[in-house]
Design a protein around this motif. Sequence first.
Motif, PDB file in Angstrom:
ATOM      1  N   UNK A  40      -8.532 -11.983   6.120  1.00 55.53           N
ATOM      2  CA  UNK A  40      -8.084 -11.855   7.517  1.00 55.53           C
ATOM      3  C   UNK A  40      -6.658 -11.302   7.514  1.00 55.53           C
ATOM      4  N   UNK A  41      -6.417 -10.307   8.350  1.00 56.81           N
ATOM      5  CA  UNK A  41      -5.077  -9.725   8.438  1.00 56.81           C
ATOM      6  C   UNK A  41      -4.189 -10.616   9.301  1.00 56.81           C
ATOM      7  N   UNK A  42      -3.060 -11.020   8.751  1.00 56.37           N
ATOM      8  CA  UNK A  42      -2.111 -11.846   9.506  1.00 56.37           C
ATOM      9  C   UNK A  42      -1.042 -10.962  10.148  1.00 56.37           C
TER      10      UNK A  42
ATOM     11  N   UNK B 240       0.849  -1.194   0.000  1.00 60.82           N
ATOM     12  CA  UNK B 240       0.000   0.000   0.000  1.00 60.82           C
ATOM     13  C   UNK B 240       0.883   1.242   0.000  1.00 60.82           C
ATOM     14  N   UNK B 241       0.462   2.260  -0.734  1.00 60.24           N
ATOM     15  CA  UNK B 241       1.215   3.515  -0.771  1.00 60.24           C
ATOM     16  C   UNK B 241       0.286   4.696  -0.954  1.00 60.24           C
TER      17      UNK B 241
ATOM     18  N   UNK C 231      -7.622   2.125   4.004  1.00 61.97           N
ATOM     19  CA  UNK C 231      -7.545   1.048   3.003  1.00 61.97           C
ATOM     20  C   UNK C 231      -7.421  -0.311   3.688  1.00 61.97           C
ATOM     21  N   UNK C 232      -6.573  -0.403   4.715  1.00 63.24           N
ATOM     22  CA  UNK C 232      -6.417  -1.687   5.419  1.00 63.24           C
ATOM     23  C   UNK C 232      -7.748  -2.065   6.065  1.00 63.24           C
ATOM     24  N   UNK C 233      -8.403  -1.095   6.671  1.00 57.51           N
ATOM     25  CA  UNK C 233      -9.689  -1.376   7.334  1.00 57.51           C
ATOM     26  C   UNK C 233     -10.727  -1.877   6.330  1.00 57.51           C
ATOM     27  N   UNK C 234     -10.769  -1.226   5.158  1.00 57.37           N
ATOM     28  CA  UNK C 234     -11.729  -1.659   4.137  1.00 57.37           C
ATOM     29  C   UNK C 234     -11.431  -3.080   3.676  1.00 57.37           C
ATOM     30  N   UNK C 235     -10.130  -3.380   3.496  1.00 62.20           N
ATOM     31  CA  UNK C 235      -9.771  -4.732   3.043  1.00 62.20           C
ATOM     32  C   UNK C 235     -10.207  -5.767   4.069  1.00 62.20           C
ATOM     33  N   UNK C 236      -9.931  -5.490   5.337  1.00 61.58           N
ATOM     34  CA  UNK C 236     -10.210  -6.532   6.334  1.00 61.58           C
ATOM     35  C   UNK C 236     -11.675  -6.544   6.775  1.00 61.58           C
TER      36      UNK C 236
END
Length: 175
Positions: free
Chosen positions: A34-36, A9-10, A23-28
């Motif tokens: 699931x975020x590892x 991500x950038x 962006x991370x929140x939307x993905x997970x």
Amino acid sequence: MENQAFISLGSNIGNRYDYLKNAVQRLINYPEIVLVNCSSIYETDPVGYEDQDLFLNMVIHIRTSCSAEKLLDICLKTEQELGRKRDIRWGPRTIDVDILLYNQENITTEKLIVPHPRMIERPFVIIPLLEICPEEIFYYMKKANGASLSELPNSEGVRIWKLKNGEDVFEPIGS
Ligand code: GSY
């Protein structure tokens, strides 16, 4: 969640940290993801088109039940939702969400090449990836890119901006 993927991500427009976090929140938020693990956040000199603002970059490791194509759709949708415009190739962007690795697969379709073809030469990708990538996956990726250790970029132009485990860096779910 049988598949593992690494995503870069950038951001270099506006509140870069909020864009990464969002962006991370939307993905997970997708039940299929699931975020590892996630890397620290790095401030990085622009590569390619140099006359633009500094980036914040990071890499996340996820588990997913999505195919690579479905994951790509989710990444592109996330970019669109966060206002990504594609005016200048290599130009400034609110958010960039790229699949680096998907299991240990070599994938070439019209829309997607995995492992990401330019990752090995990009310090802003390799440095955060090295921070969180298990060794065997990293060696696979080097082999798939035909790279030797001496070809890996050094950390020039890549500075820690927010240390993983520092205050308010997102934590893997369940840790
Ligand atoms: O491909 C990702 C977008 N991008 C970046 C980036 O994320 N970070 C840095 N430092 N330079 C970049 N050039 C491009 S294009």
